[in-house]
Design a protein around this motif. Structure first.
Motif, PDB file in Angstrom:
ATOM      1  N   TYR A   1      -1.597   3.975  -0.804  1.00  0.00           N
ATOM      2  CA  TYR A   1      -1.829   2.905  -1.772  1.00  0.00           C
ATOM      3  C   TYR A   1      -1.817   3.455  -3.190  1.00  0.00           C
ATOM      4  O   TYR A   1      -2.100   4.626  -3.410  1.00  0.00           O
ATOM      5  CB  TYR A   1      -3.203   2.269  -1.542  1.00  0.00           C
ATOM      6  CG  TYR A   1      -3.359   1.567  -0.225  1.00  0.00           C
ATOM      7  CD1 TYR A   1      -3.035   0.224  -0.078  1.00  0.00           C
ATOM      8  CD2 TYR A   1      -3.830   2.241   0.890  1.00  0.00           C
ATOM      9  CE1 TYR A   1      -3.177  -0.424   1.142  1.00  0.00           C
ATOM     10  CE2 TYR A   1      -3.977   1.609   2.107  1.00  0.00           C
ATOM     11  CZ  TYR A   1      -3.654   0.274   2.217  1.00  0.00           C
ATOM     12  OH  TYR A   1      -3.795  -0.368   3.428  1.00  0.00           O
ATOM     13  N   ARG A   2      -1.546   2.566  -4.138  1.00  0.00           N
ATOM     14  CA  ARG A   2      -1.705   2.887  -5.561  1.00  0.00           C
ATOM     15  C   ARG A   2      -2.890   2.078  -6.047  1.00  0.00           C
ATOM     16  O   ARG A   2      -2.861   0.851  -6.083  1.00  0.00           O
ATOM     17  CB  ARG A   2      -0.433   2.544  -6.340  1.00  0.00           C
ATOM     18  CG  ARG A   2      -0.497   2.973  -7.793  1.00  0.00           C
ATOM     19  CD  ARG A   2       0.816   2.801  -8.567  1.00  0.00           C
ATOM     20  NE  ARG A   2       1.784   1.881  -8.023  1.00  0.00           N
ATOM     21  CZ  ARG A   2       2.876   2.233  -7.316  1.00  0.00           C
ATOM     22  NH1 ARG A   2       3.118   3.484  -7.048  1.00  0.00           N
ATOM     23  NH2 ARG A   2       3.713   1.321  -6.868  1.00  0.00           N
ATOM     24  N   CYS A   3      -3.967   2.776  -6.400  1.00  0.00           N
ATOM     25  CA  CYS A   3      -5.198   2.120  -6.811  1.00  0.00           C
ATOM     26  C   CYS A   3      -5.485   2.293  -8.294  1.00  0.00           C
ATOM     27  O   CYS A   3      -6.202   1.491  -8.880  1.00  0.00           O
ATOM     28  CB  CYS A   3      -6.383   2.660  -6.007  1.00  0.00           C
ATOM     29  SG  CYS A   3      -6.249   2.387  -4.231  1.00  0.00           S
TER      30      CYS A   3
ATOM     31  N   VAL B   1      -9.785  -0.002  -0.296  1.00  0.00           N
ATOM     32  CA  VAL B   1      -8.461  -0.177  -0.909  1.00  0.00           C
ATOM     33  C   VAL B   1      -8.025  -1.643  -0.957  1.00  0.00           C
ATOM     34  O   VAL B   1      -6.841  -1.929  -1.153  1.00  0.00           O
ATOM     35  CB  VAL B   1      -7.388   0.680  -0.189  1.00  0.00           C
ATOM     36  CG1 VAL B   1      -7.685   2.154  -0.358  1.00  0.00           C
ATOM     37  CG2 VAL B   1      -7.279   0.304   1.275  1.00  0.00           C
TER      38      VAL B   1
ATOM     39  N   CYS C   1      -6.077  -2.527  -4.002  1.00  0.00           N
ATOM     40  CA  CYS C   1      -4.987  -1.599  -4.309  1.00  0.00           C
ATOM     41  C   CYS C   1      -3.650  -2.165  -3.839  1.00  0.00           C
ATOM     42  O   CYS C   1      -3.599  -3.081  -3.015  1.00  0.00           O
ATOM     43  CB  CYS C   1      -5.238  -0.265  -3.631  1.00  0.00           C
ATOM     44  SG  CYS C   1      -6.808   0.505  -4.118  1.00  0.00           S
TER      45      CYS C   1
ATOM     46  N   THR D   1      -3.866   7.138  -3.369  1.00  0.00           N
ATOM     47  CA  THR D   1      -4.930   7.013  -2.378  1.00  0.00           C
ATOM     48  C   THR D   1      -4.315   6.880  -0.990  1.00  0.00           C
ATOM     49  O   THR D   1      -3.292   6.215  -0.832  1.00  0.00           O
ATOM     50  CB  THR D   1      -5.812   5.782  -2.670  1.00  0.00           C
ATOM     51  OG1 THR D   1      -6.310   5.898  -4.006  1.00  0.00           O
ATOM     52  CG2 THR D   1      -6.972   5.663  -1.708  1.00  0.00           C
TER      53      THR D   1
END
Length: 102
Positions: A98-100, A36, A39, A78
């Motif tokens: 997280y934003r991936c 990540v 991300c 995520t």
């Protein structure tokens, strides 16, 4: 009513609900911290299993799914869960969302 009966009733009612703790959270990805790095951080989330003893795995699964649902509702796609010691009792879950994706 004994706790076995209450637990059985709770599990039976789970089939009649859309509670993500019971149904799961499609579309959420679980990753390791190394996956990540590119991300965007969204939030930290904790969850506490409420069932222990013979049904501990069900309580842990429910809390795990609740953390995933909270991450999704926060805009994440995520989640990175803290590692736990295999075979050890888990009293608290911690994850970073997280934003991936695009």
């Amino acid at each position: 009513m004994g706790w076995w009966m209450a637990a059985g009733l709770g599990l039976a009612l789970a089939g009649c609900t859309n509670d993500p703790g019971f149904t799961g959270v499609p579309g959420m990805r679980e990753a390791d911290a190394s996956q990540v790095t590119a991300c965007k951080y969204v939030t930290d989330i904790t969850g506490t299993p409420s069932v222990f003893g013979p049904l501990a795995s069900e309580g842990l699964k429910y809390s795990h799914n609740q953390v995933l649902a909270e991450a999704r509702d926060s805009g994440a796609d995520t989640v990175v869960f803290d590692r736990t010691v295999p075979g050890a009792d888990v009293y608290k879950l911690h994850a970073v969302a997280y934003r991936c994706g695009s």
